[in-house]
Design a protein around this motif. Structure first.
Motif, mmCIF file in Angstrom:
data_model
loop_
_atom_site.group_PDB
_atom_site.id
_atom_site.type_symbol
_atom_site.label_atom_id
_atom_site.label_comp_id
_atom_site.label_asym_id
_atom_site.label_seq_id
_atom_site.Cartn_x
_atom_site.Cartn_y
_atom_site.Cartn_z
ATOM 1 N N ASN A 14 0.805 -1.219 0.000
ATOM 2 C CA ASN A 14 0.000 0.000 0.000
ATOM 3 C C ASN A 14 0.844 1.277 0.000
ATOM 4 O O ASN A 14 0.537 2.238 -0.719
ATOM 5 C CB ASN A 14 -0.937 -0.009 1.211
ATOM 6 C CG ASN A 14 -1.941 -1.143 1.125
ATOM 7 O OD1 ASN A 14 -2.232 -1.631 0.040
ATOM 8 N ND2 ASN A 14 -2.460 -1.577 2.258
ATOM 9 N N THR A 15 1.905 1.281 0.791
ATOM 10 C CA THR A 15 2.761 2.477 0.865
ATOM 11 C C THR A 15 3.380 2.772 -0.505
ATOM 12 O O THR A 15 3.481 3.932 -0.905
ATOM 13 C CB THR A 15 3.871 2.272 1.924
ATOM 14 O OG1 THR A 15 3.272 1.802 3.129
ATOM 15 C CG2 THR A 15 4.608 3.561 2.204
ATOM 16 N N THR A 56 1.627 1.948 9.832
ATOM 17 C CA THR A 56 1.743 1.519 11.237
ATOM 18 C C THR A 56 1.612 0.009 11.294
ATOM 19 O O THR A 56 0.744 -0.578 10.639
ATOM 20 C CB THR A 56 0.652 2.172 12.097
ATOM 21 O OG1 THR A 56 0.832 3.585 12.058
ATOM 22 C CG2 THR A 56 0.741 1.705 13.552
ATOM 23 N N ASP A 59 0.549 -3.167 16.179
ATOM 24 C CA ASP A 59 -0.258 -2.451 17.171
ATOM 25 C C ASP A 59 0.411 -1.159 17.637
ATOM 26 O O ASP A 59 0.748 -0.990 18.815
ATOM 27 C CB ASP A 59 -0.551 -3.344 18.394
ATOM 28 C CG ASP A 59 -1.440 -4.516 18.010
ATOM 29 O OD1 ASP A 59 -1.908 -4.537 16.857
ATOM 30 O OD2 ASP A 59 -1.651 -5.385 18.856
ATOM 31 N N GLY A 60 0.603 -0.255 16.745
ATOM 32 C CA GLY A 60 1.064 1.077 17.115
ATOM 33 C C GLY A 60 2.558 1.296 17.020
ATOM 34 O O GLY A 60 3.093 2.175 17.698
ATOM 35 N N ASN A 97 -4.797 2.637 18.003
ATOM 36 C CA ASN A 97 -3.430 2.941 17.546
ATOM 37 C C ASN A 97 -3.422 3.459 16.122
ATOM 38 O O ASN A 97 -2.451 3.256 15.394
ATOM 39 C CB ASN A 97 -2.559 1.668 17.557
ATOM 40 C CG ASN A 97 -2.577 0.964 18.887
ATOM 41 O OD1 ASN A 97 -3.376 0.071 19.099
ATOM 42 N ND2 ASN A 97 -1.717 1.388 19.786
ATOM 43 N N LEU A 99 -2.675 5.017 12.980
ATOM 44 C CA LEU A 99 -1.592 5.842 12.413
ATOM 45 C C LEU A 99 -0.506 6.234 13.418
ATOM 46 O O LEU A 99 0.185 7.240 13.210
ATOM 47 C CB LEU A 99 -2.158 7.132 11.787
ATOM 48 C CG LEU A 99 -3.041 6.976 10.563
ATOM 49 C CD1 LEU A 99 -3.666 8.316 10.222
ATOM 50 C CD2 LEU A 99 -2.262 6.466 9.376
ATOM 51 N N GLU A 146 -7.969 0.017 3.920
ATOM 52 C CA GLU A 146 -8.943 -1.003 4.308
ATOM 53 C C GLU A 146 -10.366 -0.458 4.294
ATOM 54 O O GLU A 146 -11.288 -1.152 3.887
ATOM 55 C CB GLU A 146 -8.620 -1.547 5.711
ATOM 56 C CG GLU A 146 -7.532 -2.611 5.751
ATOM 57 C CD GLU A 146 -6.118 -2.021 5.740
ATOM 58 O OE1 GLU A 146 -5.979 -0.780 5.695
ATOM 59 O OE2 GLU A 146 -5.155 -2.806 5.767
#
Ligand SMILES: Cc1cc2nc3c(=O)[nH]c(=O)nc-3n(C[C@H](O)[C@H](O)[C@H](O)COP(=O)(O)O)c2cc1C
Length: 168
Positions: A14-15, A56, A59-60, A97, A99, A146
């Motif tokens: 995605n990035t 991200t 989890d953060g 969390n 971003l 998503e």
């Protein structure tokens, strides 16, 4: 406008898509794409206008490849650098969390003296917590493949309009 260095991992899904879209939509700017997985401090410091793409994970947390570059970043003097960040996250899957990686990287760059630009409104997103929010704004462009992928194009194009006046 001075040349832009766009730093992201070439091995992402995605990035990388967003990086390509930014380059295409920002056709009047000169942009070098640089793989953050192999980047050197010298390559980062070669630009006064910098864009960083940061999803991200965990989890953060920052993904490993950004995390591994953090010690180098913490040795840099980034005064005089203008940096715009775009972050990727999932507001429904990770509402506590959302971003966070964008906020973590933004804080590190600011601590080294960089001027952050490209802040955007939190309106239109639903989440509980985010380290990327400061005074009701994201510290960059917020992309959610998503849940809101259909908005990517208009969000990118508005952001680029903003960077045209905020970059050096
Ligand atoms: C294991 C896993 C952990 C994730 N953790 C977070 C998170 O903490 N916060 C968030 O906003 N998004 C999180 N995400 C969503 C990703 O950031 C999102 O899918 C992003 O588009 C991935 O980009 P990439 O394909 O370029 O790596 C997570 C996704 C996965 C699969």
């Amino acid at each position: 406008m001075k040349k832009i260095g766009l730093f992201y991992s070439f091995n992402t899904k995605n990035t990388s898509k967003i990086a390509e879209q930014i380059k295409k939509s920002f056709a009047d700017a000169e942009i070098d794409m640089v793989n953050v997985e192999t980047v050197t401090s010298g390559q980062f410091l070669a630009y006064d206008n910098i864009i960083c793409g940061v999803p991200t994970w965990f989890d953060g947390e920052l993904p490993n490849y950004w995390d591994e570059f953090v010690p180098d970043l913490e040795d840099m003097d980034l005064k005089g650098k203008t940096v715009a960040l775009y972050g990727l996250g999932d507001q429904k899957g990770y509402p506590e969390n959302f971003l966070d990686g964008l906020g973590i990287l933004g804080e590190i760059l600011e601590n080294q003296g960089a001027r952050l630009v490209g802040f955007t409104s939190v309106e239109g997103y639903t989440f509980e917590n985010s380290r990327a929010v400061r005074s009701d704004k994201f510290m960059g462009l917020a992309i959610d493949f998503e849940n809101q992928g259909s908005l990517n194009e208009e969000r990118i194009s508005a952001w680029i309009g903003q960077l045209r006046s905020e970059f050096q």
